[in-house]
Design a protein around this motif. Sequence first.
Motif, PDB file in Angstrom:
ATOM      1  N   ILE A 108      27.466  55.525  66.479  1.00 26.77           N
ATOM      2  CA  ILE A 108      28.501  55.134  65.503  1.00 26.77           C
ATOM      3  C   ILE A 108      28.601  53.618  65.469  1.00 26.77           C
ATOM      4  CG2 ILE A 108      30.800  55.753  64.770  1.00 26.77           C
ATOM      5  CD1 ILE A 108      29.835  58.156  65.495  1.00 26.77           C
ATOM      6  N   LEU A 109      28.577  53.401  64.119  1.00 34.24           N
ATOM      7  CA  LEU A 109      28.605  51.959  63.701  1.00 34.24           C
ATOM      8  C   LEU A 109      29.738  51.798  62.810  1.00 34.24           C
ATOM      9  CD1 LEU A 109      24.893  51.111  62.822  1.00 34.24           C
ATOM     10  CD2 LEU A 109      26.057  51.049  65.090  1.00 34.24           C
ATOM     11  N   ASN A 110      30.176  50.428  62.511  1.00 32.49           N
ATOM     12  CA  ASN A 110      31.092  50.394  61.681  1.00 32.49           C
ATOM     13  C   ASN A 110      30.486  49.939  60.224  1.00 32.49           C
ATOM     14  OD1 ASN A 110      32.016  47.478  60.100  1.00 32.49           O
ATOM     15  ND2 ASN A 110      33.763  48.532  60.868  1.00 32.49           N
ATOM     16  N   ASP A 111      31.274  50.592  59.088  1.00 25.35           N
ATOM     17  CA  ASP A 111      30.757  50.584  57.973  1.00 25.35           C
ATOM     18  C   ASP A 111      30.105  49.243  57.299  1.00 25.35           C
ATOM     19  OD1 ASP A 111      33.288  49.616  57.544  1.00 25.35           O
ATOM     20  OD2 ASP A 111      33.515  50.711  55.426  1.00 25.35           O
ATOM     21  N   PHE A 112      30.983  48.278  57.630  1.00 25.66           N
ATOM     22  CA  PHE A 112      30.398  46.988  57.257  1.00 25.66           C
ATOM     23  C   PHE A 112      29.041  46.526  57.893  1.00 25.66           C
ATOM     24  CE2 PHE A 112      30.503  43.482  54.437  1.00 25.66           C
ATOM     25  CZ  PHE A 112      30.994  44.251  53.296  1.00 25.66           C
ATOM     26  N   GLU A 113      28.916  46.764  59.250  1.00 28.30           N
ATOM     27  CA  GLU A 113      27.714  46.733  59.951  1.00 28.30           C
ATOM     28  C   GLU A 113      26.572  47.277  59.227  1.00 28.30           C
ATOM     29  OE1 GLU A 113      28.578  48.010  63.744  1.00 28.30           O
ATOM     30  OE2 GLU A 113      27.574  46.268  64.801  1.00 28.30           O
ATOM     31  N   ALA A 114      27.071  48.374  58.560  1.00 30.36           N
ATOM     32  CA  ALA A 114      25.770  49.098  57.764  1.00 30.36           C
ATOM     33  C   ALA A 114      25.251  48.382  56.570  1.00 30.36           C
ATOM     34  CB  ALA A 114      26.289  50.563  57.449  1.00 30.36           C
ATOM     35  N   GLN A 115      26.499  47.896  55.831  1.00 30.14           N
ATOM     36  CA  GLN A 115      26.055  46.796  54.711  1.00 30.14           C
ATOM     37  C   GLN A 115      25.209  45.519  55.177  1.00 30.14           C
ATOM     38  OE1 GLN A 115      26.611  47.356  52.006  1.00 30.14           O
ATOM     39  NE2 GLN A 115      28.387  48.909  51.446  1.00 30.14           N
TER      40      GLN A 115
END
Length: 341
Positions: A108-115
């Motif tokens: 599970i990652l943070n959504d801004f990490e995905a950006q």
Amino acid sequence: MAKKLEHIDSLAFPILVGDIGGTNARFALLADAAGEPIVFPVVPTADYPNIDDAIEAVVFAHTAIRPKTAVLAIAGPVDGEEIELTNSPWVVRPHALIADLGFEDVLILNDFEAQALAVSALPESGRDPIGGGTVLEGASRVVMGPGTGLGVAGLIRSRDRWIPVPGEGGHMDLGPRTERERAIWPHLETLEGRVSGEQVLCGRGLVNLYHAIAAADGASATLTLPAEVSEAAAKGADPAAHEAVQLFAVILARVAGDLALVFMARGGVYIAGGVFGRIAALVDPAAMREAFEDKAPHRELMRGIPLFSVTLPLAALAGLAAFARRPHLYALETAHRRWSR
Ligand SMILES: Nc1ncnc2c1ncn2[C@@H]1O[C@H](COP(=O)(O)OP(=O)(O)OP(=O)(O)O)[C@@H](O)[C@H]1O
């Protein structure tokens, strides 16, 4: 307890990637290392009671492939065994995903990490340059996303690996730079006396700016939604809305320049998020570029750094897929956010 930086060499296919925002959930399936991802329709989170139901209805009902690994980016702090979304009643329970849906490995990652991951793998066709500058391959990058809030992440490049740095850069103080801004600033709504980036550079911030501009001119301001401000600006009917959109873009570029200096981002600054794409056609790119480069004594340095608007649809999902396929290219902390059967 000390956190350990675990290195992931590979993840087991098939892999489900998911970008779970407060409003929308997006899923794609990577059947194997080489093939194109199978992308499923974007669904509102409000349509399903929880993420487990959404995965069953949106993914499992439409394919016989059963993923072994899940890599999910969540709009909320990744903390503990029950991960709550900031703007949705969904609760992600990794143990339940493993027990009930057959996953063997859940990250599970943070959504801004995905950006940030998205920006590491963005093709030229997925970005629009704002002015000049050249991407220096192998150099660090920055992504900022004015959306519901203001997300900021650095993407450090070290020893041939990408290291996403998802901080809270959206909460840095913001000050006026021109006479006009000095007249507007006292009218901005503050948070405990502060004008932070997020008070201006997000959907709500655009409305805040519009109201402050109208107040500075003693004009009335009737609009209350970000889309109303950008629509009024597009029609050219409302001078405060027009100025708000222009000033929003200039302040965004100015902060982008600051972040480029912080990270020495010769690989570029990338603007993502839901707001800028909707106003990009209305704003003056030359004014943005000037605000980006106006960093004495580093004007010369700034001239070489590119500024981009991210145009690739589902960019975060593409970033998760890039990571899932080649995790050895990234140094990603997995302590307390990876669960295995
Ligand atoms: N036409 C528009 N002009 C300006 N702002 C808009 C417009 N339409 C929507 N917005 C604003 O964009 C923001 C949402 O941005 P974005 O789509 O990036 O959402 P998000 O924070 O990523 O959420 P999620 O991932 O849950 O969908 C909201 O503040 C919304 O009011």
